[in-house]
Design an enzyme around this catalytic site. Structure first.
Site, PDB file in Angstrom:
ATOM      1  N   LYS A 113      -3.262  23.755 -65.571  1.00  0.00           N
ATOM      2  CA  LYS A 113      -1.812  23.875 -65.437  1.00  0.00           C
ATOM      3  C   LYS A 113      -1.084  22.964 -66.418  1.00  0.00           C
ATOM      4  CE  LYS A 113      -2.173  26.787 -62.031  1.00  0.00           C
ATOM      5  NZ  LYS A 113      -1.811  26.520 -60.648  1.00  0.00           N
ATOM      6  N   CYS A 516       1.246  37.959 -65.645  1.00  0.00           N
ATOM      7  CA  CYS A 516       2.623  37.686 -65.255  1.00  0.00           C
ATOM      8  C   CYS A 516       2.733  37.716 -63.735  1.00  0.00           C
ATOM      9  CB  CYS A 516       3.578  38.722 -65.845  1.00  0.00           C
ATOM     10  SG  CYS A 516       3.588  38.767 -67.647  1.00  0.00           S
ATOM     11  N   ASP A 599      -5.216  29.038 -48.805  1.00  0.00           N
ATOM     12  CA  ASP A 599      -5.273  28.660 -50.221  1.00  0.00           C
ATOM     13  C   ASP A 599      -4.136  27.706 -50.584  1.00  0.00           C
ATOM     14  OD1 ASP A 599      -7.435  30.278 -50.558  1.00  0.00           O
ATOM     15  OD2 ASP A 599      -6.356  31.906 -51.556  1.00  0.00           O
ATOM     16  N   GLU A 665     -12.119  25.340 -58.582  1.00  0.00           N
ATOM     17  CA  GLU A 665     -12.498  25.819 -59.919  1.00  0.00           C
ATOM     18  C   GLU A 665     -13.228  24.732 -60.681  1.00  0.00           C
ATOM     19  OE1 GLU A 665     -12.151  25.415 -64.073  1.00  0.00           O
ATOM     20  OE2 GLU A 665     -10.611  24.486 -62.818  1.00  0.00           O
ATOM     21  N   HIS A 694     -11.645  34.401 -65.162  1.00  0.00           N
ATOM     22  CA  HIS A 694     -10.594  34.731 -66.120  1.00  0.00           C
ATOM     23  C   HIS A 694     -11.156  35.196 -67.461  1.00  0.00           C
ATOM     24  CE1 HIS A 694      -7.246  33.738 -63.618  1.00  0.00           C
ATOM     25  NE2 HIS A 694      -7.760  32.571 -63.326  1.00  0.00           N
TER      26      HIS A 694
END
Length: 758
Positions: A113, A516, A599, A665, A694
């Site tokens: 992030k 998106c 989550d 992750e 990903h």
């Protein structure tokens, strides 16, 4: 006063960039066509800025994937594993770094992030003794194009200190030893750009954090002196955002730059300190329009700040701007035709924020009293709407007791109570979502448009759930999920069923690459209207003897991935959401669902950038999770999931959440994250991701087994779970199934080495 923005959303009003990228990746669009689509989007965005009356248009803010990656390629920092891509076209190499290369079995760059936002950047990798060969940056070509078309361009770059701070160095490599070579490449770029523009924006959001090491702080002034020399007569704007400068005010003020940009939205209260520190030859750009939310600016609060700066510096030394790039905003609110007027009239997307800057300039310079009065009246009118404040919600939130934040027993007692699950060592599971096929998307769309009846919709989703359960049983996963076929988005799905939320039609923002999201809008008090997931989960559980997880999104993530009302504290909004999720958790348990995952993918990203603010945030964020999860019996197992952030610094807070199992992750970083789990002695079960979802690349059995062996060096076998990094909705079944098959096989192989098969 001049006006500008720090950046514009690049995806396009109709998500044109997303569509072009995915068509290119699928082989349906040529590189030339992708370039043309990109060029048209840039021209549209420059035209919007000029039409709004802004003095500059920003260049360099557009990227085919990520601005950090653009900078990494400019510096020539390409990891050794991509050597096989050297003869590929620049575009092919670019996307291999971003997405990995399935054919050559090359993993992508790690992704995490961007500060405390929901945007993801690609982490530069600085290898020991790696040789760098400087490349080009697309900002040069874009600036030339903008100038040719008659615009006044202001190139925007990610600064060298921010880039190096966020880069990850291999063990044995000291990344700050590279600072001078990095600065030389920047100087060459600035020298080139200076021939084509009068002002260059260089972003150093790291100055609004406490991340900059002392050795870097000591070199800041010297490096920026060289960068200013490279600019010649062109002005260099040092742009800071996402918080106050705080301890770094002196560093910023002594940078030698002609202009300093400060965030007056997330850096409230810093103006006087800035004014007292600003050199007489430095102008000030005030970020008074929020670049990270969708609400109109309160002119009654912004105008006094502007007038104070003007009185201290003079009009010629003050610029007005967005607080940060408008990348984090949707494009145009005029595209919204279904929102209630009392909500839409309060909104400003990127286009409208450009016009707000022009209007604020007119009010401050020419005393446009009508515009100011209209803004104040609109805000007062919408705040009084009865949807905004719900007395029952406020009363319940104020009645929360300390006991509601605690499970009945300690983890050790709960673990014994959960033995009924009969799980093997290294239990396998997934994070929640499975591939969202074209059939699933068409079914949801047809139902949304009223083209099929509710009974037909339920039957169609149940077929998908059945298929998902059958596939997981065939794979021999230990804990199953229903696949989330009914959900378009993990936050939107819940927001659609909660009071206090509304939804845009085209409020898309970029999360990463072509991904998106359309965040919900929290405009009023939040409450649960009815059960949201119970029927779907119970149906899935009826199809199998294996446990099926109830899948919920946590209160902090719903908060962070929404556009949140700005009239009450975020902590209070989060408490309201937590109570709504608590109701759903208890209803799932009552229905017989005994593993429930809540989550909290956004827990780390929501954390403010300074230690004092972060401490307060983590306290109420952890409390919100515990409020949502603690109303169950010991035998009910609570999971949580987190992804794509740096979690090391908040492990104590993660432990305080008191979840029985956390999945996290870690595959892109090669399990590096787990060093912190060892040092901290994390007390509960952990599922480090072993499959990077990903990337289209399918990890081999051997690769996953190696990751599991690495994990076992940090986590006892009794605490280790096996799972992918994240949900699988963006993958195709042919990729996901094979990867999960390899994951299950790898878990079985590792169990054998541990002397157990169960």
């Amino acid at each position: 006063m001049q006006t500008h923005i720090l950046g514009f959303p690049r995806i396009g009003k109709k998500r044109e960039l997303k569509q072009a990228l995915e068509s290119f990746w699928n082989g349906d669009l040529s590189a030339q066509a992708l370039t043309e689509t990109s060029k048209e989007l840039k021209k549209k965005h420059w035209h919007i800025q000029k039409s709004a009356g802004l003095d500059y248009v920003t260049t360099g803010d557009f990227s085919l994937y990520d601005q950090m990656l653009d900078t990494t390629l400019m510096l020539g920092v390409i990891p050794q594993r991509f050597q096989g891509c050297n003869k590929d076209s620049p575009l092919e190499l670019y996307f291999s770094l971003a997405r990995g290369h399935a054919g050559r079995n090359i993993a992508a760059l790690e992704m995490t992030k961007w500060f405390d936002t929901n945007y993801h950047y690609l982490v530069p990798e600085i290898e020991a003794n790696g040789s760098w060969m400087a490349g080009t940056h697309p900002v040069v070509e874009d600036t030339l194009l903008a100038r040719k078309l008659g615009f006044l361009p202001k190139p925007a770059l990610i600064g060298p200190f921010t880039w190096l701070t966020l880069a990850k160095a291999q063990k044995g490599e000291h990344k700050w030893s590279r600072l001078n070579s990095v600065a030389n490449v920047y100087a060459n770029l600035l020298s080139t750009l200076s021939n084509h523009c009068g002002c260059i924006q260089i972003d150093e959001p790291v100055l609004c954090t406490e991340l900059l090491p002392e050795e870097a702080r000591k070199q800041f002034q010297e490096v920026y002196a060289s960068l200013n020399v490279a600019c010649g007569v062109t002005k260099l704007m040092l742009a800071t955002y996402f918080g106050p400068l705080a301890q770094n005010i002196k560093i910023a003020a002594s940078s030698g730059c002609s202009l300093l940009h400060v965030d007056m939205v997330r850096g409230k209260g810093q103006l006087e300190a800035i004014l007292s520190s600003l050199p007489k030859d430095m102008s000030l750009s005030l970020g008074v329009v929020d670049g990270r939310n969708i609400w109109k600016t309160d002119y009654s609060k912004a105008v006094p700040l502007i007038r104070r700066a003007v009185s201290a510096l003079g009009r010629e030394r003050v610029l007005l701007a967005s607080s940060c790039s408008l990348l984090h905003c949707p494009v145009d609110v005029t595209e919204e035709t279904a929102l209630p007027e009392h909500i839409k009239s309060r909104m400003a997307f990127a286009v409208q924020k450009c016009y707000e800057l022009t209007e604020l300039c007119e009010i401050a310079e020419r005393g446009n009293a009508i515009a100011l009065a209209e803004n104040v009246a609109m805000l007062q009118r919408t705040a009084a709407h009865p949807d905004i404040c719900v007395s029952a919600v406020r009363k319940r939130a104020s009645s929360v007791t300390p006991a509601m934040f605690k499970r009945h027993s300690t983890y050790q007692k709960r673990r014994t109570a959960q033995n009924w699950l009969h799980l093997p060592v290294l239990p396998t599971t997934t994070i929640g979502s499975f591939p969202q096929t074209e059939t699933i998307r068409k079914t949801r769309l047809s139902y949304k448009r009223g083209e099929i009846q509710e009974t037909d919709y339920i039957a169609a989703i149940r077929r998908e759930i059945r298929d998902c359960i059958e596939k997981q049983e065939k794979l021999n996963l230990d804990v199953l999920v229903h696949g989330e076929a009914e959900r378009n988005d993990m936050v939107e799905y819940f927001g659609q069923q909660l009071g206090g939320f509304c939804f845009t039609q085209n409020g898309w923002v970029q999360s990463y690459g072509s991904r998106c999201v359309k965040p919900p809008v929290i405009y009023g008090d939040v409450y649960r209207k009815a059960p949201m997931t119970v029927d779907w989960i119970c149906y899935a559980q009826s199809l199998t003897q294996k446990p099926v997880k109830g899948m919920l999104t946590g209160p902090v993530t719903i908060l962070c991935w929404s556009f949140v009302r700005d009239d009450i504290e975020r902590s209070e909004v989060c408490k309201q959401i937590a109570l709504a999720i608590r109701d759903e958790v208890q209803e799932l348990e009552k229905a017989g669902v005994r593993i429930i995952q809540i989550d909290e993918a956004a827990l780390r990203e929501g954390m403010p950038l300074t230690a004092a603010e972060a401490e307060a945030y983590l306290q109420w964020a952890v409390e919100a999770f515990r409020l949502s999860s603690s109303g169950v019996e010991d035998a009910t197992q609570i999971h949580t999931h987190m992804c794509y952030s740096e979690f090391n610094v908040i492990l104590s807070s993660i432990a305080q959440m008191d979840a029985d199992v956390i999945s996290i992750e870690s595959s892109r970083s090669g399990m590096e994250l787990l060093d912190a789990f060892t040092d901290f002695h994390y007390p509960r079960a952990v599922g480090p991701g072993v499959y990077d979802i990903h990337s289209p690349r399918i990890p081999s059995v051997e690769e996953i087994a190696e990751l599991l062996h690495k994990a076992l060096r940090h986590i006892p076998k009794e605490q280790l779970w096996v799972n992918p990094d994240c949900g699988l909705k963006t993958r195709q079944w042919k990729e996901a199934y094979t990867a999960l098959e390899n994951m299950v096989t790898a878990a079985k192989k590792v169990r054998l080495t541990l002397g157990t098969t169960s």
